[in-house]
Scaffold this motif. Structure first.
Motif, short mmCIF file in Angstrom:
data_model
loop_
_atom_site.label_atom_id
_atom_site.label_comp_id
_atom_site.label_asym_id
_atom_site.label_seq_id
_atom_site.Cartn_x
_atom_site.Cartn_y
_atom_site.Cartn_z
N LEU A 52 39.81 39.61 26.14
CA LEU A 52 39.25 40.52 27.13
C LEU A 52 38.67 39.77 28.32
CD1 LEU A 52 37.57 43.28 24.91
CD2 LEU A 52 39.88 43.20 25.88
N PHE A 53 38.15 38.57 28.08
CA PHE A 53 37.69 37.75 29.20
C PHE A 53 38.88 37.31 30.07
CE2 PHE A 53 33.80 37.40 26.73
CZ PHE A 53 32.82 37.36 27.71
N LEU A 54 40.01 37.00 29.44
CA LEU A 54 41.20 36.65 30.21
C LEU A 54 41.62 37.83 31.08
CD1 LEU A 54 43.36 34.73 27.56
CD2 LEU A 54 41.95 33.77 29.36
N ALA A 55 41.56 39.02 30.53
CA ALA A 55 41.92 40.21 31.30
C ALA A 55 40.95 40.42 32.46
CB ALA A 55 41.93 41.43 30.39
N LEU A 56 39.68 40.14 32.22
CA LEU A 56 38.65 40.31 33.24
C LEU A 56 38.81 39.31 34.38
CD1 LEU A 56 35.80 41.79 33.76
CD2 LEU A 56 34.82 39.67 32.87
N LEU A 57 39.03 38.04 34.04
CA LEU A 57 38.99 36.97 35.03
C LEU A 57 40.36 36.56 35.57
CD1 LEU A 57 36.30 34.77 33.25
CD2 LEU A 57 35.94 36.35 35.17
N PHE A 58 41.40 36.73 34.78
CA PHE A 58 42.73 36.34 35.23
C PHE A 58 43.53 37.52 35.77
CE2 PHE A 58 41.54 32.60 32.95
CZ PHE A 58 42.26 31.56 33.54
N LEU A 59 43.49 38.65 35.03
CA LEU A 59 44.23 39.82 35.50
C LEU A 59 43.38 40.72 36.39
CD1 LEU A 59 46.22 40.90 32.31
CD2 LEU A 59 46.87 39.33 34.14
N LYS A 60 42.06 40.50 36.40
CA LYS A 60 41.12 41.29 37.19
C LYS A 60 41.20 42.77 36.86
CE LYS A 60 40.24 40.14 41.39
NZ LYS A 60 40.30 39.83 42.83
N MET A 61 41.34 43.07 35.58
CA MET A 61 41.33 44.46 35.16
C MET A 61 39.92 45.04 35.33
SD MET A 61 43.82 44.35 31.80
CE MET A 61 43.64 46.12 31.53
N PRO A 62 39.77 46.32 35.68
CA PRO A 62 38.45 46.91 35.93
C PRO A 62 37.51 46.74 34.74
CG PRO A 62 40.18 48.38 36.68
CD PRO A 62 40.86 47.28 35.93
N ALA A 63 36.27 46.37 35.03
CA ALA A 63 35.29 46.15 33.97
C ALA A 63 35.10 47.40 33.12
CB ALA A 63 33.97 45.70 34.57
N ALA A 64 35.09 48.56 33.77
CA ALA A 64 34.91 49.81 33.02
C ALA A 64 36.04 50.04 32.03
CB ALA A 64 34.83 50.99 33.99
N GLN A 65 37.25 49.69 32.43
CA GLN A 65 38.41 49.84 31.53
C GLN A 65 38.30 48.88 30.35
OE1 GLN A 65 42.21 49.55 33.53
NE2 GLN A 65 43.33 49.23 31.64
N LEU A 66 37.82 47.68 30.62
CA LEU A 66 37.67 46.71 29.54
C LEU A 66 36.53 47.07 28.61
CD1 LEU A 66 38.36 43.45 31.57
CD2 LEU A 66 39.86 44.54 29.89
N GLN A 67 35.50 47.72 29.15
CA GLN A 67 34.43 48.21 28.28
C GLN A 67 34.99 49.20 27.27
OE1 GLN A 67 31.48 49.16 31.59
NE2 GLN A 67 30.06 48.59 29.94
N ALA A 68 35.88 50.05 27.72
CA ALA A 68 36.50 51.03 26.82
C ALA A 68 37.34 50.34 25.75
CB ALA A 68 37.37 51.99 27.62
N ALA A 69 37.82 49.11 26.08
CA ALA A 69 38.64 48.35 25.12
C ALA A 69 37.79 47.49 24.19
CB ALA A 69 39.64 47.47 25.87
N GLY A 70 36.45 47.49 24.41
CA GLY A 70 35.57 46.75 23.50
C GLY A 70 34.73 45.69 24.12
N LEU A 71 34.85 45.45 25.44
CA LEU A 71 34.01 44.46 26.10
C LEU A 71 32.60 45.03 26.27
CD1 LEU A 71 34.35 41.60 27.41
CD2 LEU A 71 34.49 42.79 29.61
N LYS A 72 31.61 44.27 25.87
CA LYS A 72 30.21 44.72 25.94
C LYS A 72 29.54 44.11 27.17
CE LYS A 72 25.97 44.91 23.14
NZ LYS A 72 25.36 44.47 21.86
N ILE A 73 28.99 44.96 28.03
CA ILE A 73 28.33 44.49 29.25
C ILE A 73 26.89 44.97 29.24
CG2 ILE A 73 28.32 44.57 31.78
CD1 ILE A 73 31.33 44.98 31.71
N GLU A 74 25.96 44.01 29.15
CA GLU A 74 24.53 44.33 29.11
C GLU A 74 23.87 43.83 30.38
OE1 GLU A 74 23.03 43.84 24.69
OE2 GLU A 74 24.35 42.16 25.24
N GLY A 75 23.17 44.70 31.09
CA GLY A 75 22.52 44.32 32.34
C GLY A 75 23.25 44.93 33.52
N ASP A 76 23.25 44.24 34.64
CA ASP A 76 23.80 44.76 35.89
C ASP A 76 25.31 44.53 35.94
OD1 ASP A 76 24.31 45.62 38.41
OD2 ASP A 76 23.12 44.07 39.43
N ARG A 77 26.08 45.57 35.66
CA ARG A 77 27.54 45.43 35.67
C ARG A 77 28.04 45.03 37.06
NH1 ARG A 77 31.26 50.42 33.89
NH2 ARG A 77 31.18 50.93 36.12
N ALA A 78 27.30 45.38 38.09
CA ALA A 78 27.72 45.04 39.46
C ALA A 78 27.84 43.54 39.66
CB ALA A 78 26.75 45.64 40.46
N ALA A 79 27.06 42.75 38.88
CA ALA A 79 27.11 41.30 39.03
C ALA A 79 28.47 40.75 38.60
CB ALA A 79 25.99 40.65 38.21
#
Length: 648
Positions: free
Chosen positions: A601-628
């Motif tokens: 999921l980190f590869l998808a976030l940083l290499f494919l630049k898939m939307p963070a919200a979409q990755l959250q639905a796939a199981g990525l946990k984001i705690e704090g300011d998602r805008a960062a």
């Protein structure tokens, strides 16, 4: 998610891809040049043909190797059209002879219990019979060609499991097919060892991930991946046929080799290693088999002069160390070996051949190094040295020292760069205009496009293709849509390709001609998801930082914690002053955001630049300011694709 990543990142190079055929015949000047070359070639003594054929046990009945979807990725018979014909006017006679030997394919016996599969990829697979299974050295470039090679081995020699894999060095054609011959579960269970030289993964990341996009694009020129094999097309790569298609894979090593003379018993077979770092690869080693009296010279000795700096791009190699390691190999293994082989080309048999082959190439690299440095110290520049430096007959008349892959011209420039860098000390070259601006000014100074075209045609009629290319390259960079200039430059490149003894010079000239005529087409892409998955996380994050766009990130400061759950890893990521730093095993005490999830999921976030919200639905946990994390993601360049080379 894994399938999405795979589809987006894996290599899509195809051995059968090609542009429309627009090739022209050889010009009168090229015909004359080829005939001149033919009269100057060394006498043919038949040794290479004997060595290339010796030990042949057979090949696959079906020449087409396909992937799991049935798509062809390699054609064993791609050069069958050569047969025993004479060299055509569109192929350098020396290169024609060379490719006639390289086109052979199949399983070959080297000596008792040691074999090679050759012609199934640009590289060779070496096979050693262990007590319980096969020991494989260098499992080719792709899953599919490696699987086909192992299939042939099992058909001819009897089915056995693979008990060990050895990567001789950190280039993809020496490890990329590993998943075609073993599975990772057996490695993790301790059933299969994977042995490599120290720093293997770091150097693999540096070349294939950090600089992979640029190298991949340039490699389409070097290997002619968009050219069709033929008299007016691709004629191999100088050390093999070409780069196959299929999946490039990687399983990390389990054992590092660190010193010359280190002995390992692998599945009951004693192996001895010679470390040769910073020669053909930054992490490289040779393998000696004492019981078989056979020395595998990996890639520091082949059937051609190699590259000190590859045209596709790489770290500049140390020509002096290269010659020193070859001399060491003569001293350590020359008297102990009856067979010498490499991970490319054909072997040689007999103790005198072993010593002569190693010593001859040792002298070639040493001469190149010493004479380049001598001329450099006398004030000559890269271009001046390259124009006059030639191998003396005692060295250059040995077939294996000829420039089918590397050339004296390119290598002397690389040695100069190794010591002094790209700048030749001429102040006019310190800060010239960039190519497009310089080209426009140059064309104007010469009197405009019509005058440049007229001068270029005059040069081509005289057979001076170097000058016509120089002129026309300025015109194309000044006026990219000038159809007459593009067509004429393509013709000029093509004739230089026909005349080239170096297979890769031929590929680069002919690919340039093809792109001018038919447009750009992507080819080799070294960045497969399997390779990226095997690279340590810290090295991957260093690669991500090279994509940070300062114009987007601006003066933002970010503090992020990454928790890679499936690997039990943490990374402290800090952005400031338009720079991204990552520190493995560390965390911010007060992060702006903490991101937790499996590495895919980190590869998808940083290499494919898939939307963070979409990755959250796939199981990525984001705690704090998602805008960062979204701000960092937005500032990353997308994964680079193809870029222009022969036009601005």
């Amino acid at each position: 998610m894994h399938k999405i990543l795979w589809a987006a990142l894996l290599s899509t190079a195809s051995a059968t891809s090609a542009f429309a055929q627009d090739a022209k015949p050889a010009s009168d000047a090229t015909v004359a040049a080829q005939r001149s070359v033919a009269t100057q070639l060394p006498a043919e003594d038949g040794r290479d043909l004997d060595f290339a054929d010796r030990g042949f046990l057979g090949s696959l009945s079906d020449p087409i190797i396909t992937n799991k979807d049935g798509k062809p990725v390699w054609n064993l018979g791609a050069y069958d059209w050569m047969a025993d014909g004479q060299s055509p006017d569109t192929v350098n006679p020396s290169l024609w002879r060379h490719m006639g030997l390289l086109r052979k394919h199949g399983l070959y016996a080297l000596t008792d219990n040691v074999w090679q599969v050759r012609g199934f990829d640009v590289s060779n697979m070496t096979v050693i019979k262990g007590q319980t299974g096969w020991i494989i050295i260098d499992p080719l470039t792709s899953r599919d060609t490696a699987a086909a090679a192992l299939k042939l081995v099992n058909e001819k020699l009897g089915t056995r499991p693979v008990t060990a894999v050895i990567y001789s060095h950190s280039h993809g054609d020496h490890f990329g097919g590993v998943r075609g011959i073993i599975n990772e579960a057996d490695v993790k269970a301790g059933k299969v060892q994977i042995i490599a030289p120290e720093h293997f993964l770091a150097e693999t990341a540096s070349e294939n991930v950090m600089a992979g996009p640029a190298m991949g694009r340039r490699a389409t020129f070097q290997f002619g991946s968009n050219l069709t094999p033929g008299p007016q097309g691709q004629m191999g790569s100088g050390i093999g046929k070409g780069i196959g298609g299929g999946d490039i894979t990687l399983i990390p090593p389990t054992i590092d080799i660190r010193k010359t003379g280190e002995l390992r018993e692998v599945d009951g077979v004693t192996l001895e290693f010679q470390m040769v770092p910073h020669t053909e690869a930054p992490a490289e080693m040779n393998v000696y088999m004492p019981a078989a009296r056979t020395f595998l010279a990996a890639e520091i000795a082949t059937c051609s002069l190699h590259n000190i700096l590859t045209p596709r791009g790489a770290k500049v190699r140390d020509a002096l160390s290269w010659s020193v390691f070859l001399n060491e190999a003569v001293n350590l293994y020359g008297e102990r070996s009856d067979v010498i082989a490499s991970s490319h080309c054909w072997p040689r048999f007999g103790q005198s051949e072993v010593k002569g082959w190693l010593a001859g190439q040792r002298d070639n690299y040493r001469y190149l190094h010493d004479q380049t440095v001598r001329m450099m110290n006398n004030g000559m520049t890269q271009a001046e040295i390259a124009e006059v430096l030639k191998a003396p007959p005692a060295i250059g008349d040995q077939w294996f020292n000829k420039g089918y892959y590397g050339t004296y011209s390119h290598n002397s420039k690389a040695i100069y760069q190794y010591y002094l860098g790209w700048y030749d000390a001429v102040p006019a070259n310190l800060n010239p205009h960039p190519p497009e601006v310089r080209a426009a000014k140059m064309v104007a100074a010469l009197g405009g496009a019509k005058k440049v075209l007229a001068e270029a045609r005059k040069a081509m009629k005289a057979g001076d293709y170097r000058w016509s290319s120089d002129l026309l390259n300025q015109l194309v960079f000044a006026e990219p849509k000038n159809a007459e200039g593009r067509a004429l430059l393509a013709d000029s490149y093509e004739q230089q390709g026909y005349q080239s003894e170096s297979a890769i010079w031929r590929n680069m000239f002919l690919t340039g001609a093809r792109e001018l005529r038919a447009g750009m087409k992507a080819g080799i892409n070294a960045q497969s998801i399997d390779m990226i998955s095997a690279i340590p996380t810290g090295l991957l994050l260093d690669s991500v930082s090279t994509r940070l766009d300062p114009n987007v990130i601006g003066n933002a400061t970010l503090a992020l914690n990454f928790v890679i759950s499936d690997r039990k890893e943490t990374a402290k990521v800090t952005v400031g002053n338009s720079v991204m730093f990552s520190e493995m095993g560390q965390v911010h005490a007060a992060p702006m955001v903490t991101v937790t999830g499996p590495r895919q999921l980190f590869l998808a976030l940083l290499f494919l630049k898939m939307p963070a919200a979409q990755l959250q639905a796939a199981g990525l946990k984001i705690e704090g300011d998602r805008a960062a994390i979204e701000k960092l993601q937005a500032a990353l360049d997308p994964m680079p694709g193809a870029f222009n080379i022969v036009e601005p």
